[in-house]
Write a protein that holds these residues in place. Structure first.
Motif, short mmCIF file in Angstrom:
data_model
loop_
_atom_site.label_atom_id
_atom_site.label_comp_id
_atom_site.label_asym_id
_atom_site.label_seq_id
_atom_site.Cartn_x
_atom_site.Cartn_y
_atom_site.Cartn_z
N SER A 86 51.56 40.13 40.25
CA SER A 86 52.57 39.31 39.10
C SER A 86 52.79 39.82 37.92
O SER A 86 53.68 39.94 37.20
CB SER A 86 52.25 37.75 38.95
N LEU A 87 51.70 40.47 37.41
CA LEU A 87 51.42 41.10 36.13
C LEU A 87 51.35 42.56 35.85
O LEU A 87 51.79 42.99 34.85
CB LEU A 87 50.04 40.50 35.55
N LEU A 88 50.89 43.47 36.76
CA LEU A 88 50.87 44.76 36.69
C LEU A 88 52.13 45.42 36.72
O LEU A 88 53.21 44.88 37.49
CB LEU A 88 49.73 45.37 37.58
N GLY A 89 52.34 46.51 36.29
CA GLY A 89 53.68 47.67 36.16
C GLY A 89 54.19 47.54 34.82
O GLY A 89 55.28 48.54 34.71
N GLN A 112 49.10 49.98 47.63
CA GLN A 112 50.40 48.98 47.98
C GLN A 112 51.22 48.60 46.94
O GLN A 112 52.43 48.77 47.25
CB GLN A 112 49.49 47.43 48.32
N LEU A 113 50.81 48.52 45.80
CA LEU A 113 51.81 48.20 44.69
C LEU A 113 52.55 49.80 44.22
O LEU A 113 53.49 49.72 43.75
CB LEU A 113 51.34 47.67 43.56
N LYS A 114 51.61 50.76 44.57
CA LYS A 114 52.09 52.12 44.38
C LYS A 114 52.63 52.15 42.68
O LYS A 114 53.66 53.03 42.66
CB LYS A 114 53.24 52.43 45.22
N LEU A 166 46.81 43.72 28.88
CA LEU A 166 46.04 42.62 29.50
C LEU A 166 44.49 42.99 30.37
O LEU A 166 44.70 44.08 30.89
CB LEU A 166 46.78 41.78 30.49
N THR A 167 43.61 41.99 30.09
CA THR A 167 42.37 42.44 30.84
C THR A 167 42.38 41.36 32.10
O THR A 167 42.54 39.98 31.68
CB THR A 167 41.21 41.96 29.84
N ILE A 168 42.20 41.93 33.14
CA ILE A 168 42.33 41.18 34.22
C ILE A 168 40.67 41.12 34.91
O ILE A 168 40.62 42.55 35.36
CB ILE A 168 43.50 41.74 35.41
N CYS A 169 39.95 39.92 34.92
CA CYS A 169 38.76 40.05 35.18
C CYS A 169 38.60 39.49 36.62
O CYS A 169 38.71 38.08 36.70
CB CYS A 169 37.89 39.42 34.23
N ASP A 170 38.03 40.02 37.58
CA ASP A 170 37.36 39.34 38.84
C ASP A 170 36.18 38.92 38.39
O ASP A 170 35.10 39.72 38.47
CB ASP A 170 37.46 40.34 39.82
N ALA A 171 35.99 37.58 38.26
CA ALA A 171 34.56 37.38 37.76
C ALA A 171 33.96 36.27 38.84
O ALA A 171 32.90 35.22 38.53
CB ALA A 171 34.57 36.21 36.54
N THR A 172 34.10 36.43 40.13
CA THR A 172 33.59 35.58 40.94
C THR A 172 32.30 35.24 41.21
O THR A 172 31.69 34.12 41.61
CB THR A 172 34.30 35.85 42.35
N SER A 173 31.60 36.21 41.02
CA SER A 173 29.93 36.10 41.01
C SER A 173 29.52 36.03 39.83
O SER A 173 28.15 36.02 39.58
CB SER A 173 29.25 37.24 41.91
N ALA A 174 30.04 35.91 38.65
CA ALA A 174 29.59 35.77 37.37
C ALA A 174 29.98 34.32 36.74
O ALA A 174 28.86 34.03 36.09
CB ALA A 174 30.25 36.65 36.28
N ALA A 175 30.87 33.72 36.87
CA ALA A 175 31.33 32.49 36.57
C ALA A 175 30.22 31.41 36.84
O ALA A 175 29.86 31.27 37.88
CB ALA A 175 32.83 32.13 37.16
N PHE A 176 29.90 30.70 36.01
CA PHE A 176 28.64 29.42 36.02
C PHE A 176 27.48 30.47 35.92
O PHE A 176 26.33 29.53 36.01
CB PHE A 176 29.17 28.80 37.20
N ALA A 177 27.28 31.73 35.90
CA ALA A 177 25.78 32.23 35.75
C ALA A 177 25.60 33.08 34.61
O ALA A 177 24.60 33.42 34.31
CB ALA A 177 25.46 32.87 36.98
N GLN A 178 26.83 33.58 33.99
CA GLN A 178 26.90 34.48 33.00
C GLN A 178 27.93 34.38 31.80
O GLN A 178 28.83 33.60 32.04
CB GLN A 178 27.28 36.07 33.42
N THR A 219 59.43 40.89 34.85
CA THR A 219 59.82 40.56 36.28
C THR A 219 59.41 41.90 37.06
O THR A 219 60.02 43.13 37.08
CB THR A 219 61.25 40.38 36.69
N PRO A 220 58.48 41.75 37.95
CA PRO A 220 57.88 43.07 38.98
C PRO A 220 59.15 43.75 39.63
O PRO A 220 60.14 42.91 40.03
CB PRO A 220 56.76 42.65 39.74
N ALA A 221 59.14 44.86 39.83
CA ALA A 221 59.98 45.65 40.67
C ALA A 221 60.14 45.25 42.25
O ALA A 221 60.99 45.54 42.83
CB ALA A 221 60.13 47.23 40.45
N TRP A 222 58.87 44.68 42.71
CA TRP A 222 58.86 44.31 44.15
C TRP A 222 59.09 43.03 44.52
O TRP A 222 59.02 41.82 43.66
CB TRP A 222 57.52 45.02 44.64
N PRO A 223 59.32 42.66 45.79
CA PRO A 223 59.67 41.40 46.14
C PRO A 223 58.16 40.65 46.03
O PRO A 223 57.08 41.15 46.13
CB PRO A 223 60.00 41.67 47.58
N MET A 224 58.36 39.21 45.62
CA MET A 224 57.07 38.46 45.34
C MET A 224 56.80 37.30 46.46
O MET A 224 57.84 36.29 46.64
CB MET A 224 57.10 37.89 43.99
#
Length: 387
Positions: A86-89, A112-114, A166-178, A219-224
């Protein structure tokens, strides 16, 4: 105790999986007795529970009031993919990779997004890329805590205050512990089954005002795919961030997440959760320091994870084996402990260097880790004798 004598004390809870993670202390099926089952998630009772989950998430994590929080499909993976697609590009992208999940996001963006303008900044397992080389005029994608390498970023100081991207952060094993630096993060994702030990299937997507502005202006160039769409007519679909989920959620899983959030509040919130994870890491650090056959994959303590603890076998005789034999040794050690019923799912991730990965998040008891260390020494001695 001789090397070949099994320890007398066993962990009360042998669940040390890095995801889905151990349930909170004292959890039972009775904890789910108030679940809204057999009802529409769009009924008042369902919406209320989903909104409660969002509100308690904000309270415990300290999410700023002007950030949106949404429950989304497909665990942390779904939340990250929603953000990437949704956000990159709109700008160039820097992706930081030091373990398998970060590598997966890089693959998705490049193959994939190329996208044309992508820099993938890689480091070996156990280390971080050079954070000073990140360009914050670009969008930046990274994991806060590398679940499969046991390496985390030390803090958010390396992220520019005046960032343009933008900063896009995968925090799945950090949230609630860090501690997450909210003022430095525009997108944060995680899943319920990590630090809080909730049930799987759903992810959390947290957006800063800057991320919302991007969604509404680009609006990204690819179908969503429908499952990724967060805007309609150029405006954010606010309902997603008030408990009106894109697809039908499991209200059983929602109830379990609420139970974990309530437990978190009861023990003292984020500060207490972090302290529990830190104490668990300290148990393993004290053991490793006096144990010659094992060491941390992350040598630098400043970037060492307090949740997904990754260890490597450094015994000279084992280290002299070829790579396949080393992996077989580690797997045999893990299998021995599994058979004994004292430690489940503690093998290194399939893409990581061979060794051990022990979950030390807040739902794990330090006393169980202390008992585990004796069993680790026993299992190593048994496997070493079999060489």
């Amino acid at each position: 105790m001789s090397d070949m004598t099994a320890p007398a004390k066993r962990p009360n809870n042998p669940h040390f999986s890095s995801g889905p993670c151990s349930k909170r202390p004292g959890w039972s099926l009775d904890s789910l007795k108030d679940a809204s089952l057999g009802r529409s998630h769009r009924a008042k009772i369902g919406k209320t529970k989903l909104k409660d989950a969002i509100d308690k998430t904000r309270e415990i994590l300290g999410v700023p009031d002007d950030y949106r929080i949404g429950v989304v499909p497909a665990s942390d993976t779904g939340a990250v993919e929603m953000a990437l697609w949704s956000l990159l590009g709109a700008r160039g992208t820097d992706i930081l990779v030091w373990e398998s999940f970060g590598a997966g996001w890089a693959t998705d963006v490049v193959k994939q997004l190329k996208l044309d303008d992508v820099r993938v900044m890689e480091a070996d397992y156990g280390t971080l890329p050079d954070l000073s080389k990140v360009d914050f005029s670009r969008d930046v994608v990274f994991t806060w805590n590398g679940t499969t390498s046991g390496v985390r970023v030390p803090n958010g100081d390396w992220i520019a205050d005046d960032r343009e991207g933008l900063t896009i952060c995968d925090a799945t094993s950090a949230a609630f512990a860090q501690d997450l630096a909210w003022d430095k993060l525009d997108v944060v994702t995680y899943s319920w089954q990590k630090v809080l030990g909730g049930e799987a299937a759903h992810g959390m997507l947290i957006l800063s005002p800057r991320a919302v502005e991007r969604l509404e202006s680009y609006t990204p160039a690819w179908p969503m795919p429908k499952i990724f769409r967060m805007t309609k007519g150029g405006k954010l679909i606010e309902g997603i961030f008030k408990g009106e989920t894109i697809n039908t959620p499991s209200m059983l899983c929602v109830e379990d997440y609420l139970d974990a959030l309530n437990w978190s509040k009861e023990i003292g919130g984020l500060k207490a959760l972090r302290a529990r994870a830190d104490a668990n890491l300290a148990v393993l650090e004290a053991w490793a320091e006096k144990t010659s056959w094992v060491d941390f994959l992350a040598k630098d303590k400043a970037i060492r994870s307090n949740t997904s603890v990754c260890l490597t076998i450094v015994d000279a005789e084992v280290a002299a084996l070829d790579e396949a034999a080393q992996a077989a040794f580690a797997k045999a050690l893990v299998a021995r402990l599994d058979k004994e019923g004292v430690a489940f799912d503690i093998g290194a991730y399939r893409d990581a260097p061979s060794g051990l990965r022990i979950w030390a998040g807040a739902t794990v008891e330090a006393s169980d880790l202390e008992a585990l260390t004796e069993w680790l020494d026993w299992a190593f001695a048994c496997e070493k004798a079999a060489l």
